[in-house]
Every structure is written in C-alpha cells, then in structure tokens.
Motif scaffolding. Sequence first.
Motif, short mmCIF file in Angstrom:
data_model
loop_
_atom_site.label_atom_id
_atom_site.label_comp_id
_atom_site.label_asym_id
_atom_site.label_seq_id
_atom_site.Cartn_x
_atom_site.Cartn_y
_atom_site.Cartn_z
N PHE A 160 14.69 8.58 -1.61
CA PHE A 160 14.71 8.20 -0.20
C PHE A 160 13.30 8.01 0.34
O PHE A 160 13.07 7.19 1.23
CB PHE A 160 15.49 9.22 0.63
N CYS A 161 12.35 8.76 -0.17
CA CYS A 161 10.95 8.54 0.21
C CYS A 161 10.44 7.22 -0.35
O CYS A 161 9.68 6.50 0.31
CB CYS A 161 10.08 9.70 -0.26
N HIS A 162 10.87 6.89 -1.56
CA HIS A 162 10.50 5.60 -2.15
C HIS A 162 10.95 4.45 -1.26
O HIS A 162 10.24 3.45 -1.09
CB HIS A 162 11.13 5.44 -3.54
N LYS A 163 12.14 4.59 -0.71
CA LYS A 163 12.69 3.55 0.17
C LYS A 163 11.76 3.29 1.35
O LYS A 163 11.46 2.13 1.68
CB LYS A 163 14.07 4.00 0.65
N VAL A 164 11.25 4.34 1.97
CA VAL A 164 10.33 4.20 3.11
C VAL A 164 8.97 3.69 2.64
O VAL A 164 8.35 2.85 3.31
CB VAL A 164 10.19 5.53 3.86
N LEU A 165 8.52 4.16 1.49
CA LEU A 165 7.24 3.68 0.97
C LEU A 165 7.27 2.17 0.71
O LEU A 165 6.30 1.46 0.99
CB LEU A 165 6.89 4.41 -0.33
N VAL A 166 8.38 1.66 0.18
CA VAL A 166 8.50 0.21 -0.03
C VAL A 166 8.30 -0.51 1.30
O VAL A 166 7.56 -1.51 1.38
CB VAL A 166 9.86 -0.14 -0.65
N ALA A 167 8.94 -0.03 2.35
CA ALA A 167 8.80 -0.66 3.67
C ALA A 167 7.36 -0.59 4.18
O ALA A 167 6.82 -1.57 4.72
CB ALA A 167 9.75 -0.01 4.66
N LEU A 168 6.73 0.56 4.02
CA LEU A 168 5.34 0.71 4.45
C LEU A 168 4.43 -0.28 3.72
O LEU A 168 3.55 -0.91 4.34
CB LEU A 168 4.87 2.14 4.18
N TYR A 169 4.64 -0.45 2.43
CA TYR A 169 3.81 -1.36 1.65
C TYR A 169 4.15 -2.82 1.95
O TYR A 169 3.25 -3.68 1.92
CB TYR A 169 3.95 -1.07 0.16
N GLU A 170 5.43 -3.11 2.23
CA GLU A 170 5.79 -4.47 2.63
C GLU A 170 5.06 -4.87 3.91
O GLU A 170 4.61 -6.01 4.05
CB GLU A 170 7.30 -4.57 2.84
N HIS A 171 4.94 -3.95 4.84
CA HIS A 171 4.29 -4.23 6.12
C HIS A 171 2.77 -4.04 6.05
O HIS A 171 2.06 -4.43 6.99
CB HIS A 171 4.84 -3.30 7.21
N GLY A 172 2.25 -3.44 4.99
CA GLY A 172 0.82 -3.19 4.89
C GLY A 172 0.33 -2.19 5.92
O GLY A 172 -0.76 -2.34 6.48
N ILE A 173 1.12 -1.16 6.18
CA ILE A 173 0.81 -0.17 7.21
C ILE A 173 -0.06 0.94 6.64
O ILE A 173 0.24 1.50 5.58
CB ILE A 173 2.11 0.44 7.79
#
Length: 220
Positions: free
Chosen positions: A13-26
């Motif tokens: 579930f943390c991986h799921k959020v990390l993917v989103a963070l990296y997609e957005h470049g945050i």
Amino acid sequence: MHLTLYYHPLSSFCHKVLVALYEHGIDFERRIIDLSSEEDRAELSALWPLCKFPVIRDDAHPNGLAESSVIIEYLDRAYSAQHCLLPGDCDTALQVRLWDRFFDQYVQGPLQRIVADRLHGTNGDLTGERAMLATAYGMLERQLASRTWVASPDFSLADCAAAPALFYASTLVPFPGGHPHLSGYFDRLTQRPSFQRVIDEARPWFAFYPFAEAIPHRFR
C-alpha cells in the motif's frame, strides 16, 4: 508545502502511494516506520490511531491523512500541475475508483492473508484466497483485452493500485499461461519509471518478504 510520508519500503500500500508521488514528481520527506518499535508505533499512532501506513502529513493536514486512495486523490488536488491520476470525467473517474477498489479488496486482500499466514505460521486453509486471486486474474484478462491501462486511457489511480498488488500476488499465484493481456499489462506496469523506482528502493528489503524466493530474478 512540506510533505512527509510515513511508510515502509516493503509495504504494497505504501508502494501504491510512492508510485503516485513519483508520477507527479513531488518532493517529500521519508519517515520509515518500524512497527516492532514502540517509539515508531507511538509516532504513527499519534497521526492515525489505527497504526497503519501509509500516512502523509503536510501544512494542510498536520494531523495526518491516511488511506492510500485518499492520499493519492489529495496529491492530485494539492500537488498535481498537469496529469491527474483521477480523471475529471465523471464516468471515467467512477471506473478508476472501481478498479482501484478491486485491486485493494480482491488482490491485496487475499494476498495479505496468505502472507500473514506464512509470517505467523498458522498454516490455515487458504484455498479461498488463492481462488479469489485466480478469479481476479480472469476478470483482469477480460478487462485488459483492448486496453493499455486498466480503467482509463491514461495511467491512473487504478494503475497505481495495480502495480504493487500484482507484483506481490504473482509471487503467490503466478499468472496463468492463457492470460496474455494480464501478463502484458504487468510488463507495462513494471516498465513504468515510477514503479521501477519503487522496486529499486524496495530491493534491499525483499529478503524480509516471507515469499522472497518467489520474486523473479529480474526484480532482485
């Protein structure tokens, strides 16, 4: 805004959020939580009394914001400058939310029960969990027959959920040979730079995964 992610590098579930963070470049600060540490548990519980990660904290939510899907929708609203992971079109957004819940409930759910069984040595009857994963694979094979991504023309929240869910599920119940669309989709997910980065960061922790021997060599 200053953003902190409370997480563990092995958590799907943390991986799921990390993917989103990296997609957005945050940009964000990392706070790895060890649930065996009383100090770490107390810190996480102060933000989310259920003591589950991921949780984020920033200026707008100093008391923490939990649940992976909610976090990703928040990142879309607060941090996304271009492509949103939850589409603006209502009908497409409903499909994205549906398949996001599908991965969390019907892929992540059974896989976590299987992992917990080995972790705790309970040797329970996991026939139902394995059957649920097989059913989920069949549904995905049909869904992906004419799609690049599972719920939207563009990479979305549902694909953020799919990447870690399928990564771990496939170590427990491999994809059947007659599921080329599912296998192709998984290959696209693993070639996505955001998820490749997640895997690279998780690699030093894979030895602690109870089914580490089943992780394909290309990911180790």
